[in-house]
Design a protein around this motif. Sequence first.
Motif, PDB file in Angstrom:
ATOM      1  N   GLN A   1     -15.567  -5.709  -5.295  1.00 39.32           N
ATOM      2  CA  GLN A   1     -15.877  -5.611  -3.869  1.00 39.32           C
ATOM      3  C   GLN A   1     -15.060  -6.616  -3.066  1.00 39.32           C
ATOM      4  O   GLN A   1     -14.550  -6.304  -2.000  1.00 39.32           O
ATOM      5  CB  GLN A   1     -17.367  -5.842  -3.613  1.00 39.32           C
ATOM      6  N   THR A   2     -14.930  -7.821  -3.581  1.00 36.77           N
ATOM      7  CA  THR A   2     -14.138  -8.845  -2.908  1.00 36.77           C
ATOM      8  C   THR A   2     -12.672  -8.446  -2.888  1.00 36.77           C
ATOM      9  O   THR A   2     -11.994  -8.594  -1.867  1.00 36.77           O
ATOM     10  CB  THR A   2     -14.316 -10.210  -3.601  1.00 36.77           C
ATOM     11  N   ASP A   3     -12.176  -7.923  -3.998  1.00 33.43           N
ATOM     12  CA  ASP A   3     -10.797  -7.473  -4.067  1.00 33.43           C
ATOM     13  C   ASP A   3     -10.539  -6.363  -3.059  1.00 33.43           C
ATOM     14  O   ASP A   3      -9.548  -6.381  -2.333  1.00 33.43           O
ATOM     15  CB  ASP A   3     -10.457  -6.970  -5.468  1.00 33.43           C
ATOM     16  N   LEU A   4     -11.431  -5.389  -2.989  1.00 35.96           N
ATOM     17  CA  LEU A   4     -11.286  -4.271  -2.070  1.00 35.96           C
ATOM     18  C   LEU A   4     -11.322  -4.762  -0.623  1.00 35.96           C
ATOM     19  O   LEU A   4     -10.528  -4.323   0.210  1.00 35.96           O
ATOM     20  CB  LEU A   4     -12.386  -3.234  -2.305  1.00 35.96           C
TER      21      LEU A   4
ATOM     22  N   GLU B   1      -5.931  -6.827   4.675  1.00 37.82           N
ATOM     23  CA  GLU B   1      -4.471  -6.856   4.740  1.00 37.82           C
ATOM     24  C   GLU B   1      -3.927  -5.547   5.306  1.00 37.82           C
ATOM     25  O   GLU B   1      -2.984  -5.545   6.100  1.00 37.82           O
ATOM     26  CB  GLU B   1      -3.887  -7.123   3.360  1.00 37.82           C
ATOM     27  N   TRP B   2      -4.501  -4.423   4.900  1.00 40.86           N
ATOM     28  CA  TRP B   2      -4.065  -3.118   5.395  1.00 40.86           C
ATOM     29  C   TRP B   2      -4.289  -3.017   6.900  1.00 40.86           C
ATOM     30  O   TRP B   2      -3.422  -2.544   7.638  1.00 40.86           O
ATOM     31  CB  TRP B   2      -4.825  -2.010   4.664  1.00 40.86           C
ATOM     32  N   ARG B   3      -5.425  -3.468   7.380  1.00 40.08           N
ATOM     33  CA  ARG B   3      -5.711  -3.412   8.823  1.00 40.08           C
ATOM     34  C   ARG B   3      -4.747  -4.290   9.610  1.00 40.08           C
ATOM     35  O   ARG B   3      -4.303  -3.920  10.700  1.00 40.08           O
ATOM     36  CB  ARG B   3      -7.147  -3.833   9.097  1.00 40.08           C
ATOM     37  N   ALA B   4      -4.406  -5.456   9.090  1.00 38.28           N
ATOM     38  CA  ALA B   4      -3.465  -6.334   9.769  1.00 38.28           C
ATOM     39  C   ALA B   4      -2.091  -5.665   9.870  1.00 38.28           C
ATOM     40  O   ALA B   4      -1.440  -5.711  10.920  1.00 38.28           O
ATOM     41  CB  ALA B   4      -3.363  -7.676   9.041  1.00 38.28           C
ATOM     42  N   THR B   5      -1.668  -5.033   8.798  1.00 45.16           N
ATOM     43  CA  THR B   5      -0.395  -4.313   8.809  1.00 45.16           C
ATOM     44  C   THR B   5      -0.446  -3.153   9.790  1.00 45.16           C
ATOM     45  O   THR B   5       0.505  -2.922  10.545  1.00 45.16           O
ATOM     46  CB  THR B   5      -0.057  -3.799   7.395  1.00 45.16           C
ATOM     47  N   ALA B   6      -1.547  -2.418   9.803  1.00 45.67           N
ATOM     48  CA  ALA B   6      -1.690  -1.283  10.711  1.00 45.67           C
ATOM     49  C   ALA B   6      -1.634  -1.739  12.168  1.00 45.67           C
ATOM     50  O   ALA B   6      -1.031  -1.060  13.012  1.00 45.67           O
ATOM     51  CB  ALA B   6      -3.001  -0.552  10.431  1.00 45.67           C
TER      52      ALA B   6
END
Length: 57
Positions: free
Chosen positions: A16-19, A25-30
């Motif tokens: 859960q922490t990994d996800l 990180e994905w949201r920051a890139t988006a």
Amino acid sequence: MTSPPRCGATESSDPQTDLHGIIVEWRATARILADPELTALLTRDYPDEDHGEVFPP
């Protein structure tokens, strides 16, 4: 002294922490890619800073 966090690497044994970290990180890139001005700024060429070809590790 603790070492700095490694970008893209997970040290947790909790999925859960990994996800959560991946999603953050994905949201920051988006957010960066959704802003055309910021994307242009971060992807422009740097003619005075050409350090040559980058070889794979």
